[in-house]
Design a protein around this motif. Sequence first.
Motif, PDB file in Angstrom:
ATOM      1  N   TRP A   1      23.201  44.269  37.802  1.00 61.87           N
ATOM      2  CA  TRP A   1      22.091  43.568  38.449  1.00 61.87           C
ATOM      3  C   TRP A   1      21.327  44.461  39.427  1.00 61.87           C
ATOM      4  CZ3 TRP A   1      26.846  41.270  37.521  1.00 61.87           C
ATOM      5  CH2 TRP A   1      26.828  40.149  36.697  1.00 61.87           C
ATOM      6  N   ARG A   2      21.534  45.768  39.339  1.00 67.06           N
ATOM      7  CA  ARG A   2      20.936  46.661  40.335  1.00 67.06           C
ATOM      8  C   ARG A   2      19.412  46.714  40.244  1.00 67.06           C
ATOM      9  NH1 ARG A   2      22.592  50.062  36.235  1.00 67.06           N
ATOM     10  NH2 ARG A   2      21.152  51.757  35.653  1.00 67.06           N
ATOM     11  N   ARG A   3      18.832  46.418  39.071  1.00 68.90           N
ATOM     12  CA  ARG A   3      17.367  46.417  38.954  1.00 68.90           C
ATOM     13  C   ARG A   3      16.774  45.069  39.346  1.00 68.90           C
ATOM     14  NH1 ARG A   3      19.110  48.486  34.052  1.00 68.90           N
ATOM     15  NH2 ARG A   3      18.977  50.762  33.852  1.00 68.90           N
ATOM     16  N   ALA A   4      17.414  43.985  38.931  1.00 70.82           N
ATOM     17  CA  ALA A   4      16.886  42.651  39.239  1.00 70.82           C
ATOM     18  C   ALA A   4      17.119  42.281  40.701  1.00 70.82           C
ATOM     19  CB  ALA A   4      17.527  41.617  38.322  1.00 70.82           C
TER      20      ALA A   4
ATOM     21  N   THR B   1      20.558  43.135  47.084  1.00 71.04           N
ATOM     22  CA  THR B   1      21.776  42.321  47.125  1.00 71.04           C
ATOM     23  C   THR B   1      22.976  43.110  46.628  1.00 71.04           C
ATOM     24  OG1 THR B   1      20.464  40.326  46.765  1.00 71.04           O
ATOM     25  CG2 THR B   1      22.829  40.176  46.342  1.00 71.04           C
ATOM     26  N   MET B   2      22.816  43.838  45.530  1.00 76.01           N
ATOM     27  CA  MET B   2      23.929  44.612  44.976  1.00 76.01           C
ATOM     28  C   MET B   2      24.330  45.739  45.925  1.00 76.01           C
ATOM     29  SD  MET B   2      24.611  42.955  42.276  1.00 76.01           S
ATOM     30  CE  MET B   2      24.008  41.489  43.143  1.00 76.01           C
ATOM     31  N   LEU B   3      23.339  46.402  46.537  1.00 75.84           N
ATOM     32  CA  LEU B   3      23.660  47.465  47.498  1.00 75.84           C
ATOM     33  C   LEU B   3      24.379  46.889  48.707  1.00 75.84           C
ATOM     34  CD1 LEU B   3      23.257  50.489  48.328  1.00 75.84           C
ATOM     35  CD2 LEU B   3      21.205  49.722  49.544  1.00 75.84           C
ATOM     36  N   ALA B   4      23.915  45.734  49.194  1.00 74.48           N
ATOM     37  CA  ALA B   4      24.551  45.122  50.365  1.00 74.48           C
ATOM     38  C   ALA B   4      25.991  44.732  50.060  1.00 74.48           C
ATOM     39  CB  ALA B   4      23.748  43.893  50.795  1.00 74.48           C
ATOM     40  N   ILE B   5      26.251  44.183  48.884  1.00 74.75           N
ATOM     41  CA  ILE B   5      27.618  43.796  48.517  1.00 74.75           C
ATOM     42  C   ILE B   5      28.518  45.024  48.457  1.00 74.75           C
ATOM     43  CG2 ILE B   5      29.044  42.891  46.648  1.00 74.75           C
ATOM     44  CD1 ILE B   5      26.747  40.980  45.989  1.00 74.75           C
TER      45      ILE B   5
ATOM     46  N   PHE C   1      28.024  54.570  44.071  1.00 76.77           N
ATOM     47  CA  PHE C   1      27.248  53.788  45.032  1.00 76.77           C
ATOM     48  C   PHE C   1      25.829  54.348  45.175  1.00 76.77           C
ATOM     49  CE2 PHE C   1      30.743  51.684  47.843  1.00 76.77           C
ATOM     50  CZ  PHE C   1      31.253  51.071  46.719  1.00 76.77           C
ATOM     51  N   LEU C   2      25.686  55.662  44.926  1.00 76.92           N
ATOM     52  CA  LEU C   2      24.364  56.272  45.027  1.00 76.92           C
ATOM     53  C   LEU C   2      23.401  55.696  43.982  1.00 76.92           C
ATOM     54  CD1 LEU C   2      25.364  60.014  45.591  1.00 76.92           C
ATOM     55  CD2 LEU C   2      24.521  58.378  47.298  1.00 76.92           C
TER      56      LEU C   2
ATOM     57  N   ILE D   1      21.221  49.338  55.997  1.00 80.95           N
ATOM     58  CA  ILE D   1      22.613  49.060  55.640  1.00 80.95           C
ATOM     59  C   ILE D   1      23.384  50.361  55.415  1.00 80.95           C
ATOM     60  CG2 ILE D   1      24.060  48.180  53.758  1.00 80.95           C
ATOM     61  CD1 ILE D   1      22.198  45.835  53.537  1.00 80.95           C
ATOM     62  N   VAL D   2      22.760  51.309  54.729  1.00 79.00           N
ATOM     63  CA  VAL D   2      23.438  52.582  54.474  1.00 79.00           C
ATOM     64  C   VAL D   2      23.711  53.314  55.783  1.00 79.00           C
ATOM     65  CG1 VAL D   2      23.180  54.846  53.392  1.00 79.00           C
ATOM     66  CG2 VAL D   2      22.488  52.796  52.151  1.00 79.00           C
ATOM     67  N   VAL D   3      22.708  53.324  56.675  1.00 77.73           N
ATOM     68  CA  VAL D   3      22.889  54.011  57.963  1.00 77.73           C
ATOM     69  C   VAL D   3      23.997  53.342  58.773  1.00 77.73           C
ATOM     70  CG1 VAL D   3      21.792  54.507  60.183  1.00 77.73           C
ATOM     71  CG2 VAL D   3      20.533  54.885  58.048  1.00 77.73           C
ATOM     72  N   ILE D   4      23.988  52.019  58.833  1.00 75.09           N
ATOM     73  CA  ILE D   4      25.026  51.304  59.597  1.00 75.09           C
ATOM     74  C   ILE D   4      26.402  51.552  58.987  1.00 75.09           C
ATOM     75  CG2 ILE D   4      25.880  49.006  60.204  1.00 75.09           C
ATOM     76  CD1 ILE D   4      22.942  48.122  60.406  1.00 75.09           C
ATOM     77  N   GLY D   5      26.499  51.505  57.664  1.00 77.49           N
ATOM     78  CA  GLY D   5      27.784  51.749  57.017  1.00 77.49           C
ATOM     79  C   GLY D   5      28.311  53.143  57.307  1.00 77.49           C
TER      80      GLY D   5
END
Length: 376
Positions: A65-68, A72-76, A100-101, A122-126
Motif C-alpha cells: 500500500w506504499r503508493r496508495a 500511513t505505511m511509513l508511519a506504521i 524502510f527506505l 516522522i523519520v527525523v523524530i524516529g
Amino acid sequence: MTSPVRALWDAPAAVPAPPRRVWRDWVLVGVIPALAVVEASVRTDVPWRWLWAIVLAALAPTLLWRRARPFTMLAIAFAVGTTVGLATAGDPQLFTTAYFLILLYAVFRWGSGRAMIAGGAIVVIGMLLTFVATPPEVADVIGGVAVAVTTATLGLAVRWRRRARTRELEQVRLLEREQLARDLHDTVAHHVSAIAIQAQAGTAVAATDPGATLRVLHAIEAEATRTLREMRAMVGVLRTPDDALAPTPGLAEIRSLERVDAASPAVVVTLDGDLDTVPQAVAAAVFRIAQEAVTNARRHARGATRIEVGVKVDAGGVRLEVRDDGGGAASTPSFGYGITGMRERAALLGGTCDAGPAPGGGWVVAATLPRAGWTA
C-alpha cells in the motif's frame, strides 16, 4: 508559514496517479521476510535478531500500500520500528531494515505535500529517539542522515521529472489538436462552401433549366465524395500510427482547386518553379493556406468572377498569392478561424501570411515561407 513551505504543504499528490499494485510488490513481500530470517540465522552477533526478523517480516506487507497510502505505511513502519528499538535499547542492526527506505521514497514520490512534510518529520523524530536511546558514532549519524536525504531527494527528482514529462505530452497533445482543428476547418469549410454555392445555384435555375439542376446535383455529389474521402483519411491517421496514411497534399494538388463554372467564381492556378524541392510539410502548409484563401474568396467576395492562385518557388522559398476581383472584403477577419489558421501555419515554418484589400480592388492573401524557416 513561509511561502515555499506553504506551497509544499498545499501540493497535491503525484499526477498521474500511481498503479495500485504491481507484480514487483508481491515479490518484495515474499522475499523480504525470507531475507530477514536468513540474516537472523547467519548473524548470531546481532542482539534481539529473531525479534527484529519477526518485526521486519510483519511490516513487509506495508509495501503493498506504499503508493496508495504512502504516509500511513511509513508511519506504521517507523512507529513500530522505533518502539521496538526503544524497548530493546538498541537500533535494528539487520541489513534487511533497509527496505524502510522504499517507504520513505514512496512518500516523496507519490504523496501529497502534507504527506512529505509529515513523513520527513516522522523519520527525523524516529532517528532522534534512536540516537538518544543508543548514542551513535558521528559517522553513523552522518551516514544515516545522508541516506535518508538521498532517498527523499531521489523520490522528488523522479516525481518532478515525471511531471515535466507529463506536461510535455500535454503540450504535444494541444499542438496536435490545433493541427487537427486547422486541417478539419480547411478541408470541411472548403468543400462545404462549394456544396452550398452549388445548392444555391441549383435553387435559382431549378424552375427554368432542369438540365442545369442535374449538373448542379452531380457537382454537389462530387464535392461530398471528396469531403468524405479527406475526412476518412484524417480519421485513418488518428486510428493508426502508420504515417503513410497521413493526408499530406503537395503543391501539385493545388491544381485541384481550379474550377470553371457559372455558379461560382472561376479559380485559376499558376505554379512556377521547381516544386519537387519543397519539403512535404511546407507543401502541405501552402496547399492548406491556398485552400482556405480560395474558400474565403468564394464565400465572401461580392460579385467576384475570378480567383487567381499563384505559387512561385525560387531560391528564397515559396511565395503564395490568392487574389480575387470582387468588390469589398473577401474575408471577414473578425469571424471564424480561417485567417488565424493561415497565419499560424505560416508562422510555424518561419514565414508570414497577410490578408487585406488589394490595391486595384478585390482581396488578396499573400504568404511567404522562406527556406531558412524550414531548413533551420
